[in-house]
Motif scaffolding. Structure first.
Motif, mmCIF file in Angstrom:
data_model
loop_
_atom_site.group_PDB
_atom_site.id
_atom_site.type_symbol
_atom_site.label_atom_id
_atom_site.label_comp_id
_atom_site.label_asym_id
_atom_site.label_seq_id
_atom_site.Cartn_x
_atom_site.Cartn_y
_atom_site.Cartn_z
ATOM 1 N N MET A 1 47.763 42.867 40.498
ATOM 2 C CA MET A 1 47.840 42.226 39.186
ATOM 3 C C MET A 1 47.784 43.278 38.080
ATOM 4 N N VAL A 2 48.579 43.078 37.054
ATOM 5 C CA VAL A 2 48.575 43.955 35.884
ATOM 6 C C VAL A 2 48.189 43.089 34.700
ATOM 7 N N LEU A 3 46.966 43.284 34.199
ATOM 8 C CA LEU A 3 46.367 42.368 33.235
ATOM 9 C C LEU A 3 45.849 43.122 32.010
ATOM 10 N N HIS A 4 45.707 42.388 30.913
ATOM 11 C CA HIS A 4 45.209 42.978 29.675
ATOM 12 C C HIS A 4 43.694 43.107 29.716
ATOM 13 N N ILE A 5 43.193 44.261 29.313
ATOM 14 C CA ILE A 5 41.757 44.536 29.347
ATOM 15 C C ILE A 5 40.969 43.523 28.511
ATOM 16 N N GLY A 6 41.601 42.940 27.500
ATOM 17 C CA GLY A 6 40.937 41.957 26.658
ATOM 18 C C GLY A 6 40.631 40.656 27.370
ATOM 19 N N ASP A 7 41.258 40.441 28.533
ATOM 20 C CA ASP A 7 41.016 39.227 29.315
ATOM 21 C C ASP A 7 40.050 39.464 30.467
ATOM 22 N N ARG A 8 39.521 40.669 30.564
ATOM 23 C CA ARG A 8 38.702 41.031 31.726
ATOM 24 C C ARG A 8 37.433 40.198 31.840
ATOM 25 N N ASN A 9 36.732 39.999 30.733
ATOM 26 C CA ASN A 9 35.486 39.225 30.789
ATOM 27 C C ASN A 9 35.746 37.804 31.262
ATOM 28 N N MET A 10 36.791 37.171 30.727
ATOM 29 C CA MET A 10 37.122 35.808 31.146
ATOM 30 C C MET A 10 37.427 35.766 32.643
ATOM 31 N N ILE A 11 38.204 36.702 33.113
ATOM 32 C CA ILE A 11 38.607 36.731 34.517
ATOM 33 C C ILE A 11 37.408 37.012 35.418
#
Length: 297
Positions: free
Chosen positions: A129-139
């Motif tokens: 997965m390639v994801l935005h660091i700003g979504d890390r807490n939610m994930i």
């Protein structure tokens, strides 16, 4: 005239210097742990040198292509493409998302995002997965993608300068997840990058995909929320997207438009015939040359 040119150049140099300072300040503001996570993407640089890849977009045109041919190929998929009936056969190596909370948080609740991500987690198999660091807490808080490889990326300002190095920890800001997917492919060092489902036919409607967004998208995008996206907005947006494509193409000139859709404005990349890429001769050379440059198509 020379003085005018010198003045313009000086202005451009000053603007670029200011942008570098701003990007540096923004980077240093990040927590050390976050910077460490972002810098770990450097292990991906040129990981697929000498190979080819296909980037799978969600445009309606892929319904006109035999995606069975992608079996065994290295594929980078994006967003909701996992609803394609052949997705399990294609088995993409990487799956890319745009920033969620920072760019779509005003339109959707956290519950909506989590529901979509859970479905995605199940259907994308073992894709990295390639994801935005700003979504890390939610994930992390919802226990998503715990047993999967996740590469965290971030975005930075960009003034259109083609000299900016490709860096997944500081990708020039995007309008479309397609920009991130192409940036990833360039950074991974693929010798040939082929785009399919990159229709950019916004003039045919705001929500035109290969799937029915009212039935096959957990987020169920609402046209009412997209009233701001009129023709002027789309033209300005696509001008920025195509400028980014030109920047990425300029690095190695190895990106090809293999779309089935002849009705679009994307004339940035050379055309490639999708079916011809799977001729016996080309596939044989690809297999022989996996450790080196692929034969010219």
């Amino acid at each position: 005239m020379k003085n005018v040119l010198r003045l313009l150049l000086n202005r451009a140099e000053r603007r670029e210097f200011k942008d570098r300072i701003r990007r540096r300040k923004d980077w240093l503001k990040k927590p050390v742990k976050e910077r460490t996570v972002l810098l770990s993407t450097r292990e991906l640089e040129n990981l697929h040198s000498g190979q080819r890849c296909f980037i799978l977009g969600a445009g309606s045109s892929i319904s006109q292509q035999d995606l069975n041919k992608l079996q065994g190929e290295t594929v980078i998929s994006v967003s909701n493409t996992f609803v394609h009936p052949l997705f399990e056969t294609i088995r993409p190596r990487y799956h890319v998302l745009p920033p969620l909370l920072s760019s779509h948080g005003e339109l959707y609740s956290t519950e909506k995002f989590v529901s979509w991500l859970r479905e995605m987690e199940q259907k994308t198999s073992d894709a990295a997965m390639v994801l935005h660091i700003g979504d890390r807490n939610m994930i992390d808080q919802h226990g998503l993608f715990r047993d999967r490889t996740v590469h965290w990326v971030d975005y930075t300002s960009w003034n259109g300068n083609f000299d900016l190095p490709v860096d997944l920890s500081r990708i020039p800001k995007i309008w479309s997840v397609s920009e991130t997917a192409v940036t990833l492919a360039v950074y991974l060092g693929f010798s040939k990058i082929y785009l399919i489902g990159f229709d950019h036919d916004w003039f045919n409607g705001k929500l035109v995909y290969f799937f029915d967004h009212t039935k096959e998208h957990a987020m169920k995008p609402d046209k009412a929320n997209l009233e701001f996206a009129d023709a002027e907005f789309q033209m300005r947006r696509h001008a920025d997207i195509f400028r980014k494509y030109k920047y990425l193409y300029s690095i190695r000139r190895n990106i090809y438009n293999a779309n089935a859709n002849p009705s679009h404005y994307m004339d940035v990349f050379p055309r490639a015939d999708f079916d011809a890429l799977f001729s016996e001769a080309i596939v044989g050379l690809k297999r022989i040359g996996n450790s080196g440059d692929e034969a010219q198509s």
